[in-house]
Motif scaffolding. Structure first.
Motif, short mmCIF file in Angstrom:
data_model
loop_
_atom_site.label_atom_id
_atom_site.label_comp_id
_atom_site.label_asym_id
_atom_site.label_seq_id
_atom_site.Cartn_x
_atom_site.Cartn_y
_atom_site.Cartn_z
N ASP A 1 7.18 15.83 1.21
CA ASP A 1 5.86 15.26 1.48
C ASP A 1 5.88 13.74 1.46
O ASP A 1 4.84 13.11 1.43
CB ASP A 1 4.82 15.76 0.46
N THR A 2 7.05 13.15 1.50
CA THR A 2 7.16 11.69 1.54
C THR A 2 7.28 11.24 2.98
O THR A 2 8.10 11.75 3.73
CB THR A 2 8.40 11.22 0.77
N LYS B 1 10.58 6.33 -1.12
CA LYS B 1 9.27 6.88 -1.49
C LYS B 1 8.35 5.73 -1.85
O LYS B 1 8.71 4.85 -2.62
CB LYS B 1 9.40 7.83 -2.66
N GLU C 1 4.48 4.87 -3.29
CA GLU C 1 3.30 5.45 -3.92
C GLU C 1 2.10 5.31 -2.98
O GLU C 1 1.96 4.33 -2.26
CB GLU C 1 3.03 4.74 -5.25
N ARG C 2 1.21 6.30 -3.04
CA ARG C 2 0.12 6.38 -2.07
C ARG C 2 -0.84 5.19 -2.18
O ARG C 2 -1.38 4.74 -1.17
CB ARG C 2 -0.65 7.70 -2.26
N TRP C 3 -1.06 4.66 -3.37
CA TRP C 3 -2.00 3.55 -3.52
C TRP C 3 -1.48 2.30 -2.82
O TRP C 3 -2.29 1.43 -2.45
CB TRP C 3 -2.28 3.27 -4.98
N TRP D 1 -0.10 2.17 0.15
CA TRP D 1 -0.51 2.19 1.55
C TRP D 1 -1.98 1.79 1.71
O TRP D 1 -2.37 1.26 2.77
CB TRP D 1 -0.30 3.58 2.15
#
Length: 588
Positions: A133-134, A462, A464-466, A468
Motif C-alpha cells: 500500500d505504499t 515509504k 508518511e501520509r501527512w 503528502w
C-alpha cells in the motif's frame, strides 16, 4: 505598506527561530515558526496588489546636500509580480521541506550544519508488510542505487539554519525587486552578495570550492560596479537615478550589470559548479539573486538597446543560451543542471529586453523562476505527481494561452540595424534562440519523467501520509500561480501574430524530437558542449577571474600580517603609531 510588512516579517522570523532555539534547543516547532512567518509574508505581498502603484520611502537621508537621493520602494505591477513569485517560492520551500525534516529522503550531496535540532525523518524504506500500500516513490538525482540488504542511514538533523537563511535571502530579494531607484537596488545587491558569501563559505570546506565561491562573488561585484558606473553617468548628466533611462550608453551599462550577475557576460556557467547544498537553500541561492537581476532587465527593456550594440549583446545572449540549454539537457540530474537552466533562460530574458519588449522579458523571467523552482524542489517522485511537473512543462512551452505566450513575441522579426547584413544576423540569432527554447523544453521533459512516468531503477521509499498533505500543495502552488501571473501578461488580440500562434507548438515538437534522439543510453550527441569538454572545463575563462583571486589572496595576506604585527610584543606601539597617523589625516 503591506510590502514593507512582508519584508520585516521575513527578517523577524529568523530572529524568532533563534530565540526558540536558544530557550528550547530540542524544540520541534522551528519549522512551524518558519512556515507561519512565510505564510504571513505571502499574504502581505498578495494584499499589496490592491494598492498599486505606490511608493514607500522609509527614511530620508540627511543632509540633503550630501544625499540628494534616499532608498525607496516602488510597488507597481512589475515589482508586485516579482515579489509574489519570490514569496510563493519561499512558501513552496517550507511546504516541500516536510520531506527533508529529518534530512533523509533526497540522495544529493548534503553538508550538515553543526548544532541542528533533531527530528524523525518522514521518509524511510518500506517494510515487507506494508510495501503493497505504499505509493511507488523514487528519488530525483540518485547517484547509486541501494542494495536491498543495505540498512537505512541514520537521519540527519533538520536544518533550521537553512530555513532561516531562506527567509533572510527572500527578504533581501524582495527589497531588490521592489527597489524604487538605482540606489536601493545597489544596496540590495550588496546585501545579497554579502549574505550569500557568508552562507557559502560556511558550507564549503575544500580550497577548490572556496575559490569557486570567491570567483562567483567577484563576478557579482563586477555587476554591482557596472550599476554604480551607470548611476554616475546619470548623475553627471543631471538625470534622476530611476529606471526610466533612454540614453543608449546608460542602458548598455545596465544590461551589462544584470548580465554579469546572471553569468551571461562573460559565459560563466561552465566555470562555476554547484555547491554541495540542500535542495531548498541551494535553489534559493540560485533563484533569489537571479530575480534581483532579472527585475533590472525587465525595467530597462522599456527603452531596449537598438543598433549595432544591441545586435552584439543579442549575439552574446544567443551563445550563452545555446551553451546553457545543451548543458541543461545533458546534466545528470535537475539539481546539477541548475546553473545551466538559469543561464539559458536568462539569455532569453536578455534577448527580449534588448529588443525593447518588457512583457516578453517579464514572461521569460517568470518561466525561469516558477517552473525552475518546481523541478528543483520535486525531490520525491511518484506517479501521481507527474501531472504537476507536466503542468510546469506546459508553462514553459509557449503555447497559446499559456504563461509564456507573451514571451513568444520576441521571436518575431527583430528591429535590427538598417544594413541588410545586420538584419540577417538578427534573424539568425532569433533562430538560435528558438532552438534554445526547444532544447530547454527537451531538458525539462528529460528531468521530469524519471521516477514518474518512466522508472529509473532507483529504490522505492515509504513516505508518511501527512507528508503528502503538505508536500503536494507545496509543488502545486508553483505552476498554479505561474498560470495566474501569466494570465495577467496575456497579449491583446490585436498584438497576436502568426509567429505567436505557431512558435510554442513548433518548439514543443522540436523538443520532443530532441528528447527522443538524446534519451538513448550513452548517447554521444552534444557531449562536446555538455560533458567535460573544452567549454565545461572553464579553462578558457580562468584568466578572466584570476585577478579576482589574486586580490582576495593579497587582502588575506595583508590581514594576516597586520594581525601578526598587532598581536606581537610591539603591538601597543604600532597601535599608537596608527592612532597618530589617523589624527594627522583628520586634521588635514
Amino acid at each position: 505598506m503591506t510590502a514593507l510588512i512582508a519584508i520585516l516579517l521575513l527578517l523577524f522570523t529568523p530572529a524568532v527561530m533563534l530565540f526558540i532555539r536558544t530557550l528550547w534547543p530540542n524544540s520541534r516547532f522551528l519549522w512551524l515558526a518558519a512556515l507561519f512567518g512565510t505564510l504571513l509574508a505571502w499574504v502581505a505581498v498578495f494584499i499589496a496588489r490592491y494598492d498599486l502603484p505606490f511608493e514607500i520611502a522609509p527614511q530620508t537621508w540627511q543632509p540633503a546636500a550630501f544625499f540628494p537621493l534616499s532608498p525607496a520602494l516602488l510597488v507597481d505591477t512589475t515589482a508586485w509580480i516579482f515579489a509574489l513569485t519570490l514569496a510563493t517560492h519561499a512558501v513552496a520551500i517550507m511546504l516541500t521541506g516536510t520531506a527533508r525534516l529529518g534530512g533523509w529522503g533526497v540522495h544529493e550531496p548534503i553538508v550538515p550544519i553543526a548544532g541542528e535540532n533533531e527530528a524523525p525523518s518522514p521518509v524511510s524504506k518500506p517494510s515487507a508488510e506494508n510495501q503493497e500500500d505504499t505509493p511507488a516513490l523514487q528519488v530525483a538525482g540518485e547517484n547509486e542505487p541501494l542494495s536491498p540488504a543495505a540498512s537505512q542511514p541514520p537521519p540527519l538533523p533538520a536544518n533550521w539554519k537553512a530555513w532561516a537563511a531562506n527567509l533572510a535571502l527572500t527578504s533581501l530579494g524582495l527589497v531588490a525587486v521592489l527597489a524604487g531607484n538605482l540606489l536601493t537596488l545597489l544596496l540590495a545587491w550588496s546585501a545579497l552578495d554579502i549574505l550569500e558569501l557568508l552562507i557559502l563559505l560556511g558550507q564549503v570546506s575544500s580550497s577548490e570550492q572556496r575559490g569557486q565561491v570567491v570567483r562567483t562573488y567577484g563576478a557579482r561585484c563586477g555587476g554591482t560596479i557596472m550599476l554604480l558606473l551607470a548611476g554616475l553617468f546619470i548623475w553627471a548628466g543631471g538625470g534622476e537615478l530611476d529606471f526610466n533611462q533612454s540614453a543608449a550608453s546608460v542602458n548598455l551599462l545596465l544590461f551589462i550589470a544584470a548580465s554579469l550577475r546572471l553569468g551571461i557576460l562573460p559565459l560563466q556557467v561552465p566555470f562555476f559548479g554547484e555547491p554541495p547544498l540542500r535542495i531548498g537553500l541551494g535553489t534559493t541561492l540560485r533563484l533569489v539573486p537571479a530575480a534581483a537581476s532579472l527585475v533590472l532587465m525587465v525595467r530597462t527593456a522599456q527603452a531596449g538597446l537598438p543598433g549595432t550594440v544591441g545586435l552584439l549583446i543579442l549575439a552574446f545572449a544567443a551563445l550563452a543560451g545555446l551553451a546553457g540549454s545543451i548543458g541543461w539537457l545533458r546534466a545528470e540530474t535537475a539539481l546539477s543542471g541548475r546553473p545551466y537552466w538559469l543561464i539559458a533562460t536568462a539569455s532569453l530574458v536578455l534577448a527580449a529586453a534588448v529588443q525593447g519588449q518588457p512583457a516578453a522579458s517579464l514572461a521569460w523571467s517568470l518561466a525561469l523562476l516558477l517552473p525552475g523552482s518546481l523541478i528543483f524542489l520535486s525531490s520525491l517522485r511518484a506517479r501521481f505527481l507527474a501531472p504537476v511537473l507536466l503542468l510546469g512543462l506546459l508553462g514553459v512551452s509557449g503555447l497559446p494561452f499559456t504563461p509564456l505566450w507573451a514571451g513568444s513575441r520576441m521571436f518575431q522579426a527583430p528591429a535590427g540595424p538598417e544594413w541588410v547584413a545586420g538584419q540577417i544576423m538578427a534573424m539568425l540569432f532569433m533562430l538560435i534562440l528558438f532552438i534554445v527554447h526547444a532544447i530547454l523544453l527537451a531538458g525539462y521533459l528529460r528531468h521530469s519523467l524519471p521516477g514518474m512516468l518512466v522508472a529509473d531503477g532507483g529504490p522505492q521509499l515509504k513516505v508518511e501520509r501527512w507528508v503528502w498533505l503538505l508536500y503536494l500543495p507545496g509543488l502545486v502552488i508553483l505552476p498554479v500561480f505561474h498560470f495566474i501571473l501569466g494570465w495577467m501578461l496575456k497579449p491583446e488580440p490585436t498584438q497576436v501574430s502568426l509567429v505567436m500562434w505557431l512558435q510554442g507548438a513548433c518548439a514543443l515538437g522540436l523538443a520532443g524530437a530532441i528528447w527522443l534522439s538524446t534519451s538513448r543510453p550513452r548517447s554521444p550527441k552534444f557531449t562536446f558542449l555538455a560533458g567535460r569538454g573544452w567549454l565545461s572545463s572553464g579553462k578558457i575563462y580562468r584568466p578572466l577571474y584570476q585577478p579576482v583571486e589574486w586580490l582576495f589572496r593579497l587582502a588575506a595576506r595583508i590581514v594576516r600580517v597586520s594581525s601578526a604585527v598587532l598581536e606581537g610584543e610591539a603591538g601597543i606601539l604600532w597601535a599608537f603609531v596608527l592612532l597618530v597617523f589617523g589624527l594627522l589625516f583628520l586634521q588635514q
